[in-house]
Scaffold this motif. Structure first.
Motif, short mmCIF file in Angstrom:
data_model
loop_
_atom_site.label_atom_id
_atom_site.label_comp_id
_atom_site.label_asym_id
_atom_site.label_seq_id
_atom_site.Cartn_x
_atom_site.Cartn_y
_atom_site.Cartn_z
N ALA A 1 0.84 -1.20 0.00
CA ALA A 1 0.00 0.00 0.00
C ALA A 1 0.87 1.26 0.00
O ALA A 1 0.58 2.23 -0.69
CB ALA A 1 -0.94 -0.01 1.20
N GLY A 2 1.97 1.22 0.76
CA GLY A 2 2.91 2.35 0.76
C GLY A 2 3.59 2.50 -0.59
O GLY A 2 3.76 3.61 -1.10
N ALA A 3 3.97 1.37 -1.20
CA ALA A 3 4.60 1.41 -2.52
C ALA A 3 3.64 1.98 -3.56
O ALA A 3 4.06 2.72 -4.45
CB ALA A 3 5.06 0.01 -2.93
N GLU A 4 2.35 1.66 -3.43
CA GLU A 4 1.38 2.22 -4.38
C GLU A 4 1.30 3.75 -4.27
O GLU A 4 1.23 4.44 -5.29
CB GLU A 4 -0.01 1.62 -4.13
N VAL A 5 1.34 4.27 -3.04
CA VAL A 5 1.35 5.73 -2.88
C VAL A 5 2.57 6.32 -3.58
O VAL A 5 2.47 7.32 -4.31
CB VAL A 5 1.32 6.14 -1.39
N LEU A 6 3.72 5.69 -3.38
CA LEU A 6 4.95 6.19 -4.00
C LEU A 6 4.87 6.13 -5.53
O LEU A 6 5.30 7.05 -6.22
CB LEU A 6 6.16 5.41 -3.49
N ASP A 7 4.28 5.04 -6.04
CA ASP A 7 4.10 4.92 -7.49
C ASP A 7 3.14 5.98 -8.02
O ASP A 7 3.35 6.54 -9.10
CB ASP A 7 3.59 3.53 -7.85
N LEU A 8 2.08 6.26 -7.26
CA LEU A 8 1.11 7.28 -7.69
C LEU A 8 1.72 8.68 -7.64
O LEU A 8 1.42 9.52 -8.49
CB LEU A 8 -0.16 7.20 -6.83
N ILE A 9 2.58 8.92 -6.66
CA ILE A 9 3.30 10.21 -6.62
C ILE A 9 4.20 10.33 -7.84
O ILE A 9 4.23 11.36 -8.51
CB ILE A 9 4.12 10.34 -5.31
#
Length: 197
Positions: free
Chosen positions: A30-38
């Motif tokens: 879930a944290g990696a997804e935020v980073l990918d979306l950023i």
């Protein structure tokens, strides 16, 4: 490939320390997804709040699903709230996606496929790319791995937004581990009561 998918692949690799616990992996994904979306400029962080930006498709099914699951109204969702909400069962979703796209396969027995939940990575370009990011110590992936205890070296050269997300992921992982430890202690105490100790 996305950081989340690379992390899911790395977590499937045989490790001396054993596999990453699914709850921990879900928080990391879930944290990696935020980073990918950023990185895709689909969101920006306002302090610790995730503010949706342009809803441009990323080309990754799970990342597009994550983008559509964002809270689109003020006061927006905090990174911590996102981790717990989006992370629920996310490791299973990524495992299924890896199998669906042919990046993992179920081991075969002599005559029939084994009926275990275990899958194995196949030799693929995606696996090699994830392995290369891992081997070179790419900062974002290395920092996420450190939060799971897969790697010890600290990451350097991270932006403020990445540091914010990683700190929140680290806190969530510690909180989850504290809950696990408390449950183990409570279960042991309960067992002792029944045994008459």
């Amino acid at each position: 490939m996305t950081t989340a998918r690379d992390l899911a692949i790395i977590a499937q690799e045989p490790a001396a320390d054993g596999p990453v616990e699914p709850g921990t992996l879900s928080l990391l994904l879930a944290g990696a997804e935020v980073l990918d979306l950023i990185a895709a400029q689909a969101v920006v962080l306002d302090g610790d709040r995730i503010v949706p930006g342009g809803q441009s498709p990323t080309g990754d099914r799970l990342l597009d699903e994550a983008a559509s699951a964002l809270v689109a109204q003020e006061p927006y969702e905090t990174v911590e709230d996102w981790l717990w909400r989006r992370g629920r069962g996310l490791s299973s979703a990524y495992a299924e996606e890896l199998e669906r796209t042919g990046l993992t396969t179920r081991p075969r027995g002599r005559r029939i496929p084994l009926r275990t939940g275990r899958t194995e990575l196949v030799d693929s370009a995606a696996r090699r790319e994830a392995g290369e990011r891992w081997a070179t110590g790419e900062p974002t992936l290395a920092a996420l791995a450190a939060a799971a205890g897969l790697r010890e070296e600290p990451a350097v050269g991270l932006t403020d937004d990445v540091v914010t997300v990683l700190a929140t992921v680290g806190n969530a992982v510690q909180e989850l581990e504290a809950v696990r430890q408390r449950k183990v202690i409570e279960d042991a105490a309960f067992d002792n009561i029944w045994r008459g100790y």
